[in-house]
Design a protein around this motif. Structure first.
Motif, short mmCIF file in Angstrom:
data_model
loop_
_atom_site.label_atom_id
_atom_site.label_comp_id
_atom_site.label_asym_id
_atom_site.label_seq_id
_atom_site.Cartn_x
_atom_site.Cartn_y
_atom_site.Cartn_z
N GLU A 145 33.09 7.84 -58.03
CA GLU A 145 34.44 8.09 -57.53
C GLU A 145 34.69 7.41 -56.18
OE1 GLU A 145 36.82 9.63 -59.10
OE2 GLU A 145 35.63 10.34 -60.79
N GLU A 146 33.99 6.33 -55.92
CA GLU A 146 34.10 5.64 -54.63
C GLU A 146 35.55 5.32 -54.26
OE1 GLU A 146 32.57 1.47 -52.59
OE2 GLU A 146 32.17 1.86 -54.70
N LEU A 147 36.35 4.88 -55.22
CA LEU A 147 37.72 4.47 -54.93
C LEU A 147 38.68 5.65 -54.83
CD1 LEU A 147 37.92 1.34 -57.25
CD2 LEU A 147 37.40 1.44 -54.80
N GLU A 148 38.45 6.72 -55.57
CA GLU A 148 39.34 7.87 -55.59
C GLU A 148 39.02 8.90 -54.51
OE1 GLU A 148 41.93 8.54 -57.63
OE2 GLU A 148 41.72 6.65 -58.70
N LEU A 149 37.79 8.93 -54.04
CA LEU A 149 37.33 9.99 -53.16
C LEU A 149 38.10 10.11 -51.84
CD1 LEU A 149 35.31 12.26 -53.33
CD2 LEU A 149 33.64 10.79 -52.22
N PRO A 150 38.40 9.03 -51.12
CA PRO A 150 39.13 9.19 -49.85
C PRO A 150 40.49 9.87 -50.02
CG PRO A 150 38.15 7.02 -49.95
CD PRO A 150 37.97 7.64 -51.32
N SER A 151 41.24 9.50 -51.05
CA SER A 151 42.55 10.14 -51.26
C SER A 151 42.40 11.59 -51.71
CB SER A 151 43.39 9.35 -52.26
OG SER A 151 42.75 9.30 -53.52
N THR A 152 41.35 11.87 -52.45
CA THR A 152 41.08 13.24 -52.88
C THR A 152 40.77 14.13 -51.69
OG1 THR A 152 40.25 12.48 -55.01
CG2 THR A 152 39.58 14.67 -54.31
N ILE A 153 39.89 13.66 -50.81
CA ILE A 153 39.53 14.43 -49.61
C ILE A 153 40.75 14.62 -48.73
CG2 ILE A 153 38.10 14.46 -47.53
CD1 ILE A 153 36.53 14.83 -50.19
N SER A 154 41.55 13.60 -48.58
CA SER A 154 42.77 13.69 -47.79
C SER A 154 43.73 14.72 -48.36
CB SER A 154 43.43 12.32 -47.72
OG SER A 154 44.63 12.39 -47.00
N ALA A 155 43.88 14.75 -49.67
CA ALA A 155 44.77 15.72 -50.32
C ALA A 155 44.28 17.15 -50.11
CB ALA A 155 44.88 15.42 -51.81
N ILE A 156 42.98 17.34 -50.19
CA ILE A 156 42.42 18.68 -49.97
C ILE A 156 42.66 19.12 -48.53
CG2 ILE A 156 40.30 20.03 -49.84
CD1 ILE A 156 39.27 18.36 -52.22
N ARG A 157 42.41 18.23 -47.60
CA ARG A 157 42.63 18.57 -46.18
C ARG A 157 44.10 18.88 -45.90
NH1 ARG A 157 38.34 14.24 -44.00
NH2 ARG A 157 36.59 15.69 -43.82
N GLY A 158 44.98 18.14 -46.51
CA GLY A 158 46.41 18.40 -46.34
C GLY A 158 46.82 19.75 -46.91
N ALA A 159 46.27 20.09 -48.07
CA ALA A 159 46.60 21.37 -48.70
C ALA A 159 45.97 22.54 -47.96
CB ALA A 159 46.12 21.36 -50.15
N ALA A 160 44.91 22.31 -47.22
CA ALA A 160 44.19 23.39 -46.54
C ALA A 160 44.54 23.51 -45.06
CB ALA A 160 42.69 23.17 -46.71
N GLU A 161 45.63 22.90 -44.64
CA GLU A 161 46.01 22.92 -43.22
C GLU A 161 46.12 24.32 -42.64
OE1 GLU A 161 49.65 20.79 -43.03
OE2 GLU A 161 48.67 18.88 -42.64
N GLU A 162 46.58 25.27 -43.43
CA GLU A 162 46.82 26.63 -42.93
C GLU A 162 45.57 27.50 -42.94
OE1 GLU A 162 49.74 27.63 -41.66
OE2 GLU A 162 50.40 25.57 -41.94
N ILE A 163 44.47 26.99 -43.43
CA ILE A 163 43.25 27.78 -43.55
C ILE A 163 42.35 27.47 -42.36
CG2 ILE A 163 41.22 28.23 -44.97
CD1 ILE A 163 42.93 27.44 -47.38
N GLU A 164 41.90 28.53 -41.69
CA GLU A 164 41.07 28.34 -40.50
C GLU A 164 39.68 27.83 -40.84
OE1 GLU A 164 40.94 31.71 -37.92
OE2 GLU A 164 43.11 31.95 -37.97
N LYS A 165 39.05 28.47 -41.81
CA LYS A 165 37.66 28.12 -42.14
C LYS A 165 37.58 27.62 -43.57
CE LYS A 165 35.52 31.59 -39.17
NZ LYS A 165 34.60 32.72 -39.14
N TYR A 166 37.24 26.35 -43.70
CA TYR A 166 37.00 25.81 -45.03
C TYR A 166 35.99 24.69 -44.93
CZ TYR A 166 39.99 21.75 -44.09
OH TYR A 166 40.53 20.60 -43.58
N GLU A 167 35.40 24.39 -46.07
CA GLU A 167 34.46 23.28 -46.15
C GLU A 167 34.72 22.51 -47.43
OE1 GLU A 167 30.44 24.73 -46.37
OE2 GLU A 167 30.88 26.03 -48.06
#
Length: 95
Positions: A47-69
């Motif tokens: 998933e080398e090509l898809e992974l950066p956008s996937t991680i970015s989408a998760i971080r964007g969706a989790a903006e309101e959460i204090e603790k996540y990994e």
């Protein structure tokens, strides 16, 4: 789009996740202090090509959460999936 990409696109756009995030907020914009951490487990194989956008989408969706990994589980990829995950600053587990 790969299976992992489709699943993460659904998860990032899921209304269920947005509702859950809204429930963590109190009136006045203050967030509840969660003692628990939310873990996003991302299965990945080549998933080398898809992974950066996937991680970015998760971080964007989790903006309101204090603790996540975010944990990327690399299933013996033959490309640079692990290296790309490390560059994005997430935990990587190789199996």
């Amino acid at each position: 789009m790969t299976t992992t990409g489709r699943w993460l696109q659904w998860k990032a756009n899921s209304e269920r996740f947005r509702v859950h995030s809204e429930n963590l907020s109190r009136p006045g914009g203050r967030r509840y202090s969660c003692l628990l951490m939310i873990s996003f487990i991302v299965p990945a194989y080549n998933e080398e090509l898809e992974l950066p956008s996937t991680i970015s989408a998760i971080r964007g969706a989790a903006e309101e959460i204090e603790k996540y990994e975010i944990i990327v589980v690399d299933d013996a990829s033959t490309d640079a999936t692990s290296e790309m995950a490390v560059r994005t600053g997430v935990q990587v587990v190789s199996i």
